[in-house]
Design a protein around this motif. Structure first.
Motif, PDB file in Angstrom:
ATOM      1  N   GLY A   1       6.199   2.723   5.616  1.00  0.00           N
ATOM      2  CA  GLY A   1       7.081   1.539   5.127  1.00  0.00           C
ATOM      3  C   GLY A   1       6.581   0.432   4.321  1.00  0.00           C
ATOM      4  O   GLY A   1       5.652   0.262   3.791  1.00  0.00           O
ATOM      5  N   ASN A   2       7.210  -0.545   4.949  1.00  0.00           N
ATOM      6  CA  ASN A   2       6.850  -1.907   4.262  1.00  0.00           C
ATOM      7  C   ASN A   2       5.945  -2.784   5.456  1.00  0.00           C
ATOM      8  O   ASN A   2       5.716  -3.864   5.306  1.00  0.00           O
ATOM      9  N   ILE A   3       5.247  -2.373   6.354  1.00  0.00           N
ATOM     10  CA  ILE A   3       4.568  -2.509   7.322  1.00  0.00           C
ATOM     11  C   ILE A   3       3.167  -2.012   7.273  1.00  0.00           C
ATOM     12  O   ILE A   3       2.968  -0.921   7.194  1.00  0.00           O
ATOM     13  N   GLU A   4       2.066  -2.966   7.341  1.00  0.00           N
ATOM     14  CA  GLU A   4       0.863  -2.585   7.366  1.00  0.00           C
ATOM     15  C   GLU A   4       0.627  -1.361   8.547  1.00  0.00           C
ATOM     16  O   GLU A   4       0.942  -1.967   9.747  1.00  0.00           O
ATOM     17  N   GLN A   5      -0.081  -0.465   8.368  1.00  0.00           N
ATOM     18  CA  GLN A   5      -0.428   0.546   9.403  1.00  0.00           C
ATOM     19  C   GLN A   5      -1.951   0.873   9.149  1.00  0.00           C
ATOM     20  O   GLN A   5      -2.469   0.672   8.282  1.00  0.00           O
ATOM     21  N   ILE A   6      -2.494   1.401  10.388  1.00  0.00           N
ATOM     22  CA  ILE A   6      -3.976   1.645  10.632  1.00  0.00           C
ATOM     23  C   ILE A   6      -3.775   3.202  11.158  1.00  0.00           C
ATOM     24  O   ILE A   6      -3.154   3.370  12.109  1.00  0.00           O
TER      25      ILE A   6
ATOM     26  N   ASN B   1      -4.921  11.712   0.178  1.00  0.00           N
ATOM     27  CA  ASN B   1      -3.730  12.207  -0.159  1.00  0.00           C
ATOM     28  C   ASN B   1      -2.698  11.086   0.413  1.00  0.00           C
ATOM     29  O   ASN B   1      -2.062  11.420   1.440  1.00  0.00           O
ATOM     30  N   VAL B   2      -2.778   9.954  -0.531  1.00  0.00           N
ATOM     31  CA  VAL B   2      -1.936   8.915   0.058  1.00  0.00           C
ATOM     32  C   VAL B   2      -1.055   8.205  -1.116  1.00  0.00           C
ATOM     33  O   VAL B   2      -1.663   8.354  -2.190  1.00  0.00           O
ATOM     34  N   ASP B   3       0.150   7.969  -0.911  1.00  0.00           N
ATOM     35  CA  ASP B   3       0.887   7.316  -2.070  1.00  0.00           C
ATOM     36  C   ASP B   3       0.977   5.775  -1.816  1.00  0.00           C
ATOM     37  O   ASP B   3       1.647   5.354  -0.472  1.00  0.00           O
TER      38      ASP B   3
END
Length: 215
Positions: A183-188, A204-206
């Motif tokens: 989404g619009n939140i930084e993730q690890i 394999n990342v958008d």
């Protein structure tokens, strides 16, 4: 697959093994659990399991049944094995096992991998994947079935409409069973250690909504 006559009767996945094809041992290994629906009007059941041996683990394709207890005909034979007239839908979900299929991780199985149709007369009101995929280029082709009625609908729920069972082909990119949206939140995302032996590493990342860093 085994169905137990409690209330409501709940199917669970069962593994059958025999050393001589005469003496058999049954072990149950997939049940509905506390994270499934607790709404007494609707209940969750494992309707069947197909195991696929992947690279380093086993992928399980669940045929997942959601019973609709609000229908008047639903309780005609409730609790009698083999005479259950339950109204409900089927969808396909995914589980994983890293010990050869003895224990299963249902973390990713709370949502449908292949959802059922939402309308009462959807052509895919009940769906089922029946065989392992064919690898075609960069795609996986799954053959299965699609039924345009709820479970037992030909007897109780269609108001005289004749139900239709059809063959179905489901296509996805190779091994794209699960995704992790940020989404619009930084993730690890922390994976198991990966040794990179080549000059490049492909993800394999958008990342069109931001950027991706690897460490």
């Amino acid at each position: 697959m085994r169905q137990a006559p409690n209330h409501p009767p709940t199917r669970c996945g069962g593994r059958y093994a025999s050393p001589d094809l005469e003496n058999w041992k049954l072990e149950h290994y997939i049940y509905p659990d506390a994270h499934d629906s607790t709404d007494p009007r609707y209940f969750d059941e494992v309707y069947g399991v197909m195991g696929l041996h992947m690279e380093g683990f086993v992928l399980g394709v669940l045929s997942w049944f959601t019973g609709d207890m609000t229908h008047a005909a639903h309780n005609n034979h409730r609790g009698i094995i083999g005479r259950d007239t339950a109204k409900g839908t089927k969808e396909a979900r995914i589980v994983t096992s890293r010990d050869g299929g003895k224990t299963w991780d249902r973390t990713v199985s709370r949502e449908a991998w292949i959802p059922h149709g939402t309308e009462q007369d959807s052509y895919d009101r009940m769906i089922r994947v029946d065989c392992p995929p064919l690898h075609v280029g960069d795609e996986d082709w799954f053959y299965g079935t699609a039924y345009n009625s709820d479970h037992a609908g030909h007897n109780y729920y269609n108001n005289g409409r004749r139900s239709l069972l059809q063959g179905a082909l489901y296509v996805q990119k190779h091994n794209r069973y699960v995704s992790l949206p940020a989404g619009n939140i930084e993730q690890i995302l922390i994976t198991k250690p990966v040794e990179v032996t080549g000059r490049t590493q492909q993800l394999n990342v958008d990342g069109s909504h931001g950027n991706v860093r690897v460490g």
